[in-house]
Design a protein around this motif. Structure first.
Motif, PDB file in Angstrom:
ATOM      1  N   GLN A  96       0.841  -1.207   0.000  1.00  0.00           N
ATOM      2  CA  GLN A  96       0.000   0.000   0.000  1.00  0.00           C
ATOM      3  C   GLN A  96       0.873   1.252   0.000  1.00  0.00           C
ATOM      4  N   ALA A  99       2.499   1.626  -3.433  1.00  0.00           N
ATOM      5  CA  ALA A  99       1.571   2.080  -4.464  1.00  0.00           C
ATOM      6  C   ALA A  99       1.249   3.561  -4.294  1.00  0.00           C
ATOM      7  N   GLN A 100       1.077   3.995  -3.033  1.00  0.00           N
ATOM      8  CA  GLN A 100       0.759   5.400  -2.776  1.00  0.00           C
ATOM      9  C   GLN A 100       1.918   6.298  -3.177  1.00  0.00           C
ATOM     10  N   LEU A 102       4.205   5.650  -5.368  1.00  0.00           N
ATOM     11  CA  LEU A 102       4.284   5.621  -6.826  1.00  0.00           C
ATOM     12  C   LEU A 102       3.266   6.579  -7.430  1.00  0.00           C
ATOM     13  N   ALA A 103       2.019   6.522  -6.933  1.00  0.00           N
ATOM     14  CA  ALA A 103       0.960   7.389  -7.466  1.00  0.00           C
ATOM     15  C   ALA A 103       1.303   8.852  -7.252  1.00  0.00           C
ATOM     16  N   LEU A 104       1.837   9.182  -6.058  1.00  0.00           N
ATOM     17  CA  LEU A 104       2.197  10.570  -5.758  1.00  0.00           C
ATOM     18  C   LEU A 104       3.342  11.033  -6.648  1.00  0.00           C
ATOM     19  N   ALA A 107       2.031  11.690 -10.136  1.00  0.00           N
ATOM     20  CA  ALA A 107       1.296  12.954 -10.192  1.00  0.00           C
ATOM     21  C   ALA A 107       2.266  14.125 -10.187  1.00  0.00           C
ATOM     22  N   TYR A 111       2.379  16.896 -13.152  1.00  0.00           N
ATOM     23  CA  TYR A 111       2.039  18.299 -12.916  1.00  0.00           C
ATOM     24  C   TYR A 111       3.272  19.162 -12.663  1.00  0.00           C
TER      25      TYR A 111
ATOM     26  N   ARG B  55      -9.931  14.851 -15.517  1.00  0.00           N
ATOM     27  CA  ARG B  55      -8.995  15.752 -16.223  1.00  0.00           C
ATOM     28  C   ARG B  55      -9.754  16.776 -17.052  1.00  0.00           C
ATOM     29  N   VAL B  60      -6.786  17.868 -10.505  1.00  0.00           N
ATOM     30  CA  VAL B  60      -5.540  17.114 -10.399  1.00  0.00           C
ATOM     31  C   VAL B  60      -5.937  15.653 -10.209  1.00  0.00           C
ATOM     32  N   VAL B  61      -5.304  14.764 -10.946  1.00  0.00           N
ATOM     33  CA  VAL B  61      -5.673  13.347 -10.845  1.00  0.00           C
ATOM     34  C   VAL B  61      -4.477  12.537 -10.355  1.00  0.00           C
ATOM     35  N   ILE B  62      -4.711  11.765  -9.310  1.00  0.00           N
ATOM     36  CA  ILE B  62      -3.714  10.791  -8.886  1.00  0.00           C
ATOM     37  C   ILE B  62      -4.311   9.419  -9.135  1.00  0.00           C
ATOM     38  N   LYS B  63      -3.624   8.654  -9.974  1.00  0.00           N
ATOM     39  CA  LYS B  63      -4.124   7.310 -10.299  1.00  0.00           C
ATOM     40  C   LYS B  63      -3.404   6.274  -9.447  1.00  0.00           C
ATOM     41  N   LEU B  64      -4.129   5.565  -8.629  1.00  0.00           N
ATOM     42  CA  LEU B  64      -3.511   4.467  -7.882  1.00  0.00           C
ATOM     43  C   LEU B  64      -3.337   3.291  -8.849  1.00  0.00           C
ATOM     44  N   PRO B  65      -2.213   2.555  -8.712  1.00  0.00           N
ATOM     45  CA  PRO B  65      -1.928   1.504  -9.688  1.00  0.00           C
ATOM     46  C   PRO B  65      -2.932   0.354  -9.674  1.00  0.00           C
ATOM     47  N   PHE B  66      -3.616   0.163  -8.554  1.00  0.00           N
ATOM     48  CA  PHE B  66      -4.669  -0.860  -8.486  1.00  0.00           C
ATOM     49  C   PHE B  66      -5.652  -0.440  -7.417  1.00  0.00           C
ATOM     50  N   MET B  68      -7.296   0.027  -4.130  1.00  0.00           N
ATOM     51  CA  MET B  68      -6.732  -0.135  -2.802  1.00  0.00           C
ATOM     52  C   MET B  68      -7.730   0.147  -1.702  1.00  0.00           C
ATOM     53  N   ALA B  72      -7.173   3.988   1.779  1.00  0.00           N
ATOM     54  CA  ALA B  72      -5.862   4.233   1.180  1.00  0.00           C
ATOM     55  C   ALA B  72      -5.934   5.369   0.172  1.00  0.00           C
ATOM     56  N   ALA B  73      -7.070   5.471  -0.542  1.00  0.00           N
ATOM     57  CA  ALA B  73      -7.242   6.548  -1.522  1.00  0.00           C
ATOM     58  C   ALA B  73      -7.233   7.908  -0.822  1.00  0.00           C
ATOM     59  N   THR B  76      -3.823   8.846   0.457  1.00  0.00           N
ATOM     60  CA  THR B  76      -2.965   9.342  -0.612  1.00  0.00           C
ATOM     61  C   THR B  76      -3.233  10.828  -0.866  1.00  0.00           C
TER      62      THR B  76
END
Lengths: 124, 236
Positions: A96, A99-100, A102-104, A107, A111, B55, B60-66, B68, B72-73, B76
């Motif tokens: 977790q 993944a967080q 990585l996502a940050l 982004a 940006y 978009r 602003v978009v943050i894409k979680l890889p799967f 969660m 957790a979202a 983030t």
């Protein structure tokens, strides 16, 4: 040695070989093999010493010695499953955080924002 | 909080999982109501066009890889808010049940006084969509449980319409409950000695898609949340 002793020792030996095989191939981590190896040693002791089981059962007040075997087996499986559950929970937490982050990072790349205060969800 | 409240310091956080049907309308309303706001959509591993819709509204978009889970979202998003220097996070659902107009009530509250966790409650004025009797019963139980354990008199324990202070963000960034986090967040706020209050909001029935809590899952929800609340009380 009686036939049943030879038979169970062979089975036990195969189990030991399987564990060693997985360890050598690095398919099983040492720390996850310890409980299995301990169980194999206990089983072998019970196979070789005929009186051991009876004395142990008497000691804890179990009238029918074979039920002690079942009890120990259930305890052992419980310990293994709990151990795996703990390991899985840790992996879940770590994946977790990964993944967080990585996502940050993605982004941040997208940006092109400047690096602000370093603040990340922490798994530990 | 010594600094006076400034709406520019608020990050609007919308966790979304397969919400392409509702998200556009929500973001449109938010843009109309708060043209200068930073909207952050956390795409929790959606299989549909959720990220593309977000978009299109300059979120602003943050894409979680799967996928969660909601906890957790949100976590983030809070980490992003802290990294980008926001003082507040306003969390609302992407399914349209939270009315962006109600956000003004959160802001009015913060101009008068401070809070660490501000909850939008549909039961303070009893206006708008009030949910089924069974769900109200469950919410009532959770509110009583929370009141018994913490003394907080919350009326809408399962509302996901939340506003977090900087202090709450710093804590929640490290620990945010998973699965059904809303009642647990209240418990954690109590454990962290935080100030919790509610503002009245009107909720709407979701227009497209399905709620994550179906009738069959309700039983599991209650057992899981009750257990999690009790565990939270003895967590350290």
């Amino acid at each position: 040695m009686t036939f049943v002793q030879i038979f169970t020792t062979v089975i036990n030996g195969l189990l030991l070989l399987a564990i060693i095989h997985f360890l050598r191939r690095e398919k099983l981590k040492e720390k996850y093999s310890l409980l299995w190896l301990a169980a194999i040693v206990c089983i072998q002791l019970l196979i070789l010493s005929e009186g051991l089981l009876n004395r142990l059962a008497q000691l804890v007040g179990i009238y029918y010695p074979p039920s002690l075997v079942f009890y120990l087996a259930i305890l052992f499986l419980f310990a293994i499953v709990l151990h795996l559950g703990l390991a899985m929970s840790k992996l879940t937490r770590q994946s977790q955080v990964l993944a967080q982050r990585l996502a940050l990072l993605e982004a941040r790349l997208e940006y092109r924002t400047p690096l602000g205060v370093e603040e990340h969800p922490d798994g530990e | 909080m010594s600094r006076p409240f400034d709406p520019q310091d608020v990050l609007f956080l919308i966790p979304a999982y397969n919400e392409e049907g509702n998200l556009g309308a929500v973001l449109d309303e938010l843009r109309t109501e708060f043209p200068a706001a930073t909207l952050l959509v956390i795409d929790d591993g959606s299989a549909d066009r959720t990220a593309a819709v977000a978009r299109a509204y300059q979120a602003v978009v943050i894409k979680l890889p799967f996928n969660m889970g909601i906890g957790a979202a949100i976590q983030t998003g809070i980490a992003y808010a802290l990294a980008e220097g926001f003082r507040w996070v306003l969390r609302l659902d992407g399914d349209g049940q939270h009315d962006p107009v109600d956000i003004h009530r959160f802001f009015e509250y913060l101009r008068r006084q401070s809070a660490d966790l501000l909850i939008g409650s549909r039961f303070l004025t009893r206006a708008g969509f009030q949910s089924s009797w069974l769900r109200r019963l469950a919410i009532g139980f959770l509110c009583r449980l929370i009141r018994t354990l913490t003394g907080f008199r919350v009326t809408d324990a399962t509302s996901g319409f939340h506003l977090y202070s900087h202090r709450a963000m710093r804590r929640l960034c490290r620990f945010y409950p998973d699965d059904y986090p809303e009642p647990e967040v209240i418990i954690m706020a109590y454990k962290w000695n935080m100030c919790v209050d509610e503002v009245p909001v009107t909720m709407r029935e979701r227009s497209a898609g399905i709620s994550s809590i179906t009738f069959l899952r309700s039983g599991y929800y209650m057992v899981k949340v009750t257990l999690a609340i009790l565990i939270d009380m003895i967590r350290y």
